[in-house]
Design an enzyme around this catalytic site. Structure first.
Site, PDB file in Angstrom:
ATOM      1  N   HIS A 247      -2.163  -4.237   8.680  1.00 21.81           N
ATOM      2  CA  HIS A 247      -2.987  -2.927   8.196  1.00 21.81           C
ATOM      3  C   HIS A 247      -3.435  -3.157   6.663  1.00 21.81           C
ATOM      4  O   HIS A 247      -3.821  -2.158   5.857  1.00 21.81           O
ATOM      5  CB  HIS A 247      -1.859  -1.724   7.870  1.00 21.81           C
ATOM      6  CG  HIS A 247      -1.460  -1.242   9.207  1.00 21.81           C
ATOM      7  ND1 HIS A 247      -0.421  -0.353   9.666  1.00 21.81           N
ATOM      8  CD2 HIS A 247      -2.178  -1.459  10.723  1.00 21.81           C
ATOM      9  CE1 HIS A 247      -0.499  -0.102  10.758  1.00 21.81           C
ATOM     10  NE2 HIS A 247      -1.441  -0.666  11.683  1.00 21.81           N
TER      11      HIS A 247
ATOM     12  N   TYR B 211      -3.706   4.897  -4.006  1.00 21.46           N
ATOM     13  CA  TYR B 211      -3.642   3.600  -3.519  1.00 21.46           C
ATOM     14  C   TYR B 211      -3.395   2.608  -5.035  1.00 21.46           C
ATOM     15  O   TYR B 211      -2.810   1.800  -5.106  1.00 21.46           O
ATOM     16  CB  TYR B 211      -4.779   2.585  -2.748  1.00 21.46           C
ATOM     17  CG  TYR B 211      -4.570   2.977  -1.248  1.00 21.46           C
ATOM     18  CD1 TYR B 211      -3.564   2.490  -0.646  1.00 21.46           C
ATOM     19  CD2 TYR B 211      -5.343   3.928  -0.625  1.00 21.46           C
ATOM     20  CE1 TYR B 211      -3.398   2.901   0.817  1.00 21.46           C
ATOM     21  CE2 TYR B 211      -5.066   4.459   0.668  1.00 21.46           C
ATOM     22  CZ  TYR B 211      -4.079   3.777   1.365  1.00 21.46           C
ATOM     23  OH  TYR B 211      -3.900   4.109   2.726  1.00 21.46           O
TER      24      TYR B 211
ATOM     25  N   ALA C 229      18.311  -1.613   6.712  1.00 23.59           N
ATOM     26  CA  ALA C 229      17.744  -3.060   7.137  1.00 23.59           C
ATOM     27  C   ALA C 229      18.389  -4.151   6.210  1.00 23.59           C
ATOM     28  O   ALA C 229      18.741  -5.241   6.841  1.00 23.59           O
ATOM     29  CB  ALA C 229      16.273  -3.168   6.581  1.00 23.59           C
TER      30      ALA C 229
END
Ligand code: BJW
Length: 232
Positions: free
Chosen positions: A105, A52, A212
């Site tokens: 999340h 992370y 996208a």
């Protein structure tokens, strides 16, 4: 016209952030799915913190893309009638100008103290076990929802889905619950915009395939030109 948009890793892919289940989804030989659990964190906190820390650091090297910008443009027109529910832990929606964003999340730029339960905005690493700014305990973990943990704000999301006119799912593989079930909870017309048909593509009234950055601006143009607040 109330619109709920669900986004996943695919919306940030063209900004340079890896998705989870595409070919390059490995990190230091570890499947991210094996890193994103409370058990993995208990077994090897250093490894999970590095995973992370690296992703948090990478945020400063990427920019929102045309899909994020188009959704911010949609919010400028719809205001409170738009809610973006994102599974992403990056901050690219906010940096594009969206304010009505719910992070299901969690967020990379937030740290959660497991000692005092406070959350703090966080830009640096956590792997070196810095003290909590609130209580001083060296118990900060990424403020991320791992497998087996309860996603944030499910009440808010359920209410929005039950009363929406349009539900649009963008750039998500549709394999992780509860987000994968949102299409069934949505009261309105459902649309998927994804590079390829997702696991649940057939559950949507319509499914469009492509990047996208191409599909999302085109869909926003459609909404604003046809049935949007500017149409008569
Ligand atoms: C593009 C593109 C481009 C690429 N343009 N598109 C058995 C059955 C059913 C459920 C379960 C089960 N066993 C366990 C569960 C529950 C579990 C679960 O779903 N497991 C599944 C694996 C089966 N879920 C949970 O544990 C959740 N909690 C929960 O359910 O609590 C119970 C509860 C719920 C509700 C109320 C009360 C209680 C927690 C889930 C936490 C997920 N966490 C992660 C990691 C943390 C965040 C992080 O590190 O970033 O979240 S996992 C990972 O997957 C991450 C993502 O947010 C999430 C979804 O991934 P996403 O975004 O879909 O990415 P990809 O890579 O999968 O897909 C990308 C897509 O984009 C692809 O389709 C590409 O084609 C596309 N794409 N480029 C457009 N340019």
């Amino acid at each position: 016209m109330r619109v709920v948009v669900l986004t996943g890793a695919g919306v940030s892919a063209e900004s340079g952030l890896s998705t989870f289940r595409d070919a390059d989804g490995l990190w230091e030989g570890h499947d991210p799915m094996q890193v994103a659990t409370p058990e993995a964190y208990a077994d090897d906190p250093g490894l999970v913190q590095r995973f992370y820390d690296e992703r948090r650091a990478a945020l400063s090297r990427v920019e929102p893309n045309a899909a994020h910008l188009a959704l911010a443009r949609l919010e400028a027109a719809l205001g409170d009638d738009l809610l973006v529910v994102t599974q992403n832990v990056d901050d690219l929606h906010e940096r594009a100008g969206s304010t009505r964003v719910h992070h299901l999340h969690g967020r990379l730029r937030s740290a959660w103290c497991t000692s005092c339960d406070d959350r703090h905005e966080w830009d640096g690493p956590l792997g070196d076990r810095p003290p909590c700014p609130g209580c001083g305990a060296r118990a900060l973990r990424p403020d991320i929802v791992w497998f087996g943990e309860i996603p944030y704000g499910m009440d808010l999301v359920e209410r929005a889905l039950w009363s929406c006119d349009h539900f649009v799912s963008i750039g998500t593989s549709g394999v992780v619950y509860p987000a994968a079930a949102f299409v069934h909870w949505a009261s309105g017309r459902t649309l998927e915009l994804n590079l390829e048909p997702s696991m649940g593509a057939s559950d949507f009234a319509e499914s469009r395939q492509g990047p996208a950055t191409h599909l999302v601006p085109g869909w926003v143009d459609e909404v604003l030109g046809d049935g949007g607040p500017n149409s008569s």
